[in-house]
Every structure is written in structure tokens, then in C-alpha cells.
Design an enzyme around this catalytic site. Sequence first.
Site, PDB file in Angstrom:
ATOM      1  NE  ARG A  38      -7.720   5.243 -12.645  1.00  0.00           N
ATOM      2  CZ  ARG A  38      -6.793   4.383 -13.072  1.00  0.00           C
ATOM      3  NH1 ARG A  38      -6.197   4.569 -14.226  1.00  0.00           N
ATOM      4  NH2 ARG A  38      -6.475   3.324 -12.356  1.00  0.00           N
ATOM      5  CB  SER A  94      -7.294   3.989  -6.729  1.00  0.00           C
ATOM      6  OG  SER A  94      -6.578   2.857  -7.132  1.00  0.00           O
ATOM      7  CD  GLU A 135      -9.260   6.384  -9.681  1.00  0.00           C
ATOM      8  OE1 GLU A 135     -10.245   5.636  -9.771  1.00  0.00           O
ATOM      9  OE2 GLU A 135      -8.089   5.982  -9.684  1.00  0.00           O
TER      10      GLU A 135
HETATM   11  N1  EPU Z   1       2.328   0.256  -2.901  1.00  0.00           N
HETATM   12  C1  EPU Z   1       2.714   0.185  -1.582  1.00  0.00           C
HETATM   13  N2  EPU Z   1       1.744   0.062  -0.641  1.00  0.00           N
HETATM   14  C2  EPU Z   1       0.424  -0.008  -0.950  1.00  0.00           C
HETATM   15  C3  EPU Z   1       0.048   0.072  -2.292  1.00  0.00           C
HETATM   16  C4  EPU Z   1       1.016   0.200  -3.262  1.00  0.00           C
HETATM   17  O1  EPU Z   1       3.885   0.238  -1.257  1.00  0.00           O
HETATM   18  O2  EPU Z   1      -0.382  -0.115  -0.012  1.00  0.00           O
HETATM   19  C5  EPU Z   1       3.388   0.386  -3.928  1.00  0.00           C
HETATM   20  C6  EPU Z   1       3.995  -0.954  -4.287  1.00  0.00           C
HETATM   21  O3  EPU Z   1       5.379  -0.778  -4.411  1.00  0.00           O
HETATM   22  C7  EPU Z   1       3.476  -1.277  -5.653  1.00  0.00           C
HETATM   23  C8  EPU Z   1       3.200   0.105  -6.223  1.00  0.00           C
HETATM   24  O4  EPU Z   1       2.884   0.926  -5.100  1.00  0.00           O
HETATM   25  O5  EPU Z   1       4.400  -1.946  -6.420  1.00  0.00           O
HETATM   26  C9  EPU Z   1       2.026   0.089  -7.159  1.00  0.00           C
HETATM   27  O6  EPU Z   1       0.925  -0.570  -6.569  1.00  0.00           O
HETATM   28  P1  EPU Z   1      -0.208  -1.270  -7.454  1.00  0.00           P
HETATM   29  O7  EPU Z   1       0.400  -2.128  -8.483  1.00  0.00           O
HETATM   30  O8  EPU Z   1      -1.189  -1.880  -6.504  1.00  0.00           O
HETATM   31  O9  EPU Z   1      -0.826  -0.053  -8.216  1.00  0.00           O
HETATM   32  P2  EPU Z   1      -1.272   1.396  -7.773  1.00  0.00           P
HETATM   33  O10 EPU Z   1      -0.394   2.395  -8.425  1.00  0.00           O
HETATM   34  O11 EPU Z   1      -1.400   1.454  -6.297  1.00  0.00           O
HETATM   35  C10 EPU Z   1      -2.830   1.713  -9.838  1.00  0.00           C
HETATM   36  C11 EPU Z   1      -4.265   2.049 -10.134  1.00  0.00           C
HETATM   37  C12 EPU Z   1      -5.182   0.862  -9.881  1.00  0.00           C
HETATM   38  C13 EPU Z   1      -4.717  -0.275 -10.776  1.00  0.00           C
HETATM   39  C14 EPU Z   1      -3.249  -0.581 -10.469  1.00  0.00           C
HETATM   40  C15 EPU Z   1      -2.681  -1.607 -11.421  1.00  0.00           C
HETATM   41  C16 EPU Z   1      -4.444   4.429  -9.735  1.00  0.00           C
HETATM   42  C17 EPU Z   1      -4.965   5.506  -8.849  1.00  0.00           C
HETATM   43  N3  EPU Z   1      -4.673   3.192  -9.324  1.00  0.00           N
HETATM   44  O12 EPU Z   1      -2.731   1.453  -8.449  1.00  0.00           O
HETATM   45  O13 EPU Z   1      -6.472   1.234 -10.267  1.00  0.00           O
HETATM   46  O14 EPU Z   1      -5.506  -1.422 -10.572  1.00  0.00           O
HETATM   47  O15 EPU Z   1      -2.451   0.612 -10.635  1.00  0.00           O
HETATM   48  O16 EPU Z   1      -2.506  -1.033 -12.683  1.00  0.00           O
HETATM   49  O17 EPU Z   1      -3.858   4.709 -10.775  1.00  0.00           O
HETATM   50  C18 EPU Z   1      -8.530   2.132  -9.506  1.00  0.00           C
HETATM   51  O18 EPU Z   1      -8.341   3.069 -10.256  1.00  0.00           O
HETATM   52  O19 EPU Z   1      -9.564   2.063  -8.784  1.00  0.00           O
HETATM   53  C19 EPU Z   1      -7.538   1.094  -9.388  1.00  0.00           C
HETATM   54  C20 EPU Z   1      -7.650   0.086  -8.525  1.00  0.00           C
END
Ligand code: EPU
Length: 338
Positions: free
Chosen positions: A164, A238, A334
Site C-alpha cells: 500500500r 480498509s 491506509e
Molecule cells: N479478520 C478478523 N476479523 C475481521 C477481519 C479480519 O478476524 O473483522 C481476520 C480473519 O481471520 C481473516 C483475516 O483477518 O482471515 C484476513 O481478513 P481478510 O481476508 O478480510 O483480509 P484483510 O487482511 O482484513 C486485506 C486488505 C483488503 C483486501 C483483503 C483481501 C489491507 C489493509 N486490506 O484485508 O484490502 O481486500 O486483504 O486480500 O491490506 C483495502 O485495501 O481497502 C482492502 C479492502
Amino acid sequence: MNIIENYPLLKLNTFGVDVKAKYFVSINTINELIEIKKNNVFKDLQLLILGGGSNILFTKDFDGLVILNNIKGKEIIDQNHQSVFLKIGAGENWHELVMYCVDNGWGGIENLSLIPGNTGTAPMQNIGAYGVEIKETFVELEALEIASGKIVKFNNSDCEFGYRESVFKNKMKNQYIILNITLELKKNPVLNVNYGDVKAILENQNIKNPSIKDVSNAIIIIRQSKLPDPKKIGNSGSFFKNPIVNLNQLELIKKKYPNVVSYKINEDEFKIAAGWMIERAGWKGKKFNNYGVHEKQALVLVNYGLANGMEIFDLSEKIILDIKDKFGITLQTEVNII
Ligand code: EPU
């Protein structure tokens, strides 16, 4: 070209915050931008370049000139039996571009389906999702250097992409206006379906050899099930980045929270799921008046209607303090706070 005073930005930011720009202009061509520059309109005015408005939180009216970058166009500038080199205007909607590539059978950005925002802002924060980042298909971009009025090219390494991150958020911040970007898309791509949720959906649908379209559809299903649609609920995706910690820090956290969700980047760097920490700290689904933390994804702050940006910002600060207190980690935003 028409410079408008006291222009409402409500429809131009996906958080749906009701603020005004002191001056506003929408730019459709590079020449219009060069003309504005020549007329010295930039001089002495604070500038804000707006694309899809999907990664920004306005906490107050903007006391300067907002330039809406609406430069359109898609052009194949080169191709061979493996690749298509596509040059895209900064003002093209990102998801429409992804759909255009998917429909043409060109691979590389299908995992980035349904990301809100415009093409020109995508490299600024090296958009990424489900195991793919734009830096993997990015070839170069052209940008107007504000100080000199010259058009400058940046290739992939010039952009200094990170998680990012790019040079445009750091040492080149506010110095360039991105005009167009060029991506290299593959005619026979190796699809990335390693992300757990993507794999699970394809298995569920009994798809063994997914097409580009199948992957895109799976991503759309995941995003629609977890992330609020900005057309219905104001948000900027995010709000925080997933923090990167070293092995010692991770082990300390694991002592207290053995179930912490983390991903290995290399031998000494690990990404921690900030959404997991925020949920664990009790914020997920919390609603205050007209704003809160999304009920299905704790990384996303939402505006249910009439919240102002300062309220959402204050909430983000409270979350940062609480996560620091509970996990010893300082979350970084972000979203750009203005
Ligand atoms: N999780 C929780 N609770 C929550 C959210 C997440 O426990 O409320 C845990 C879960 O275990 C899940 C893990 O976190 O398996 C990862 O969650 P998720 O797959 O939703 O991904 P993220 O790390 O929360 C990142 C990006 C997203 C992107 C997703 C998928 C960042 C800051 N965010 O989110 O990007 O869509 O991975 O690759 O890196 C964005 O940048 O706006 C965005 C939505």
C-alpha cells in the site's frame, strides 16, 4: 474549463462526507490540465487531486483547489503472443477496467475486481487484494510535474512500490498528477487462486480449471459478502493497514494471544491481520450515532448517513489507542486524512 467556487464534494468521496472545496475544476484532457498550469491557477493554492475519492476521509472543508482527474481512454500500445500493453487514462473507473480486461481474456488484474476508485490512483497506494498487487502488471505511468509543468515517465522501479505504498505517497507526495498508466496483461495468465477464500469458492462451485472470469467472479462474491458497497454505506475500504512486525514482536503477541492471525512475509517479517485485532478488542460492529465499525470486517469504518469526517477520524484515533494499549502495536491508516 470551468473553475467553480464552494463546490460540494459529497458525491465525490465514497465515505459520503458532506464537505466543500473552495475551488473545484474537472479535467477531461491533459491539455486542460496544462492550460490550468500555464494560467498559474495552481500558484498559492493548496491542491488536491481527486480520482474516485475512494481512499480519502475529509475532516473539514478543503481550503484550496480540488482537481477532479477525469482523463479517460484505453489504448493497446503494443502486443505480442504473450502480452497486451494497455495504456489507460487516469480517470477510468478501476473495476470497469478490470471487467474490460476479463472480457477480453487478458489476465493479471482479475484478483483486483470490485476495488473502488479510479485507475490513476491505483498505483499511488499499490492497490492489492487476494494475493495480487497492481505492481505485478504495472509497466509505467505518465504524470504532470506540478512545479515544472513537464510530463514525466515513471517505470515500475521508479514508483518504489511497497505494501500500500509508492513514491507518490512518500518523497514525491503532492508533486505529480498521474495522467495515465500502462499495464502488461497476459493472454495466457497463471491465475492466482492461493488465497483461502478464493480457493474455497472455486471448490464449492466445483471449478477445477478456473478461467479469468471464474476468478473474478469468485473475488466479487467474497468482496460483496464481506465489504460494504460504498454506493449504499459510506466507507473507504480498509481504514488501516495490516501492521508488519518482526519475529520477536510476533512471539510477544502470541504469548498473550495464541490465536493471532499473521502471515509470513520473510524470515523476520510478519503481517498481522489488523481486522482480527480490532475485532478481538471488541470494536467490530460497534455503532455510534451515524458511524461505526463494519459488522463483517473490522478494518472498515463506515458512515451510515450523516456523520462528519471528524467523528470518523476520532473513532479511528480511539481504535489506534486501544490497539496500542492491548497489543503494543500502533496501527497506521491506509486512508488519506484531509
Ligand atoms: N479478520 C478478523 N476479523 C475481521 C477481519 C479480519 O478476524 O473483522 C481476520 C480473519 O481471520 C481473516 C483475516 O483477518 O482471515 C484476513 O481478513 P481478510 O481476508 O478480510 O483480509 P484483510 O487482511 O482484513 C486485506 C486488505 C483488503 C483486501 C483483503 C483481501 C489491507 C489493509 N486490506 O484485508 O484490502 O481486500 O486483504 O486480500 O491490506 C483495502 O485495501 O481497502 C482492502 C479492502
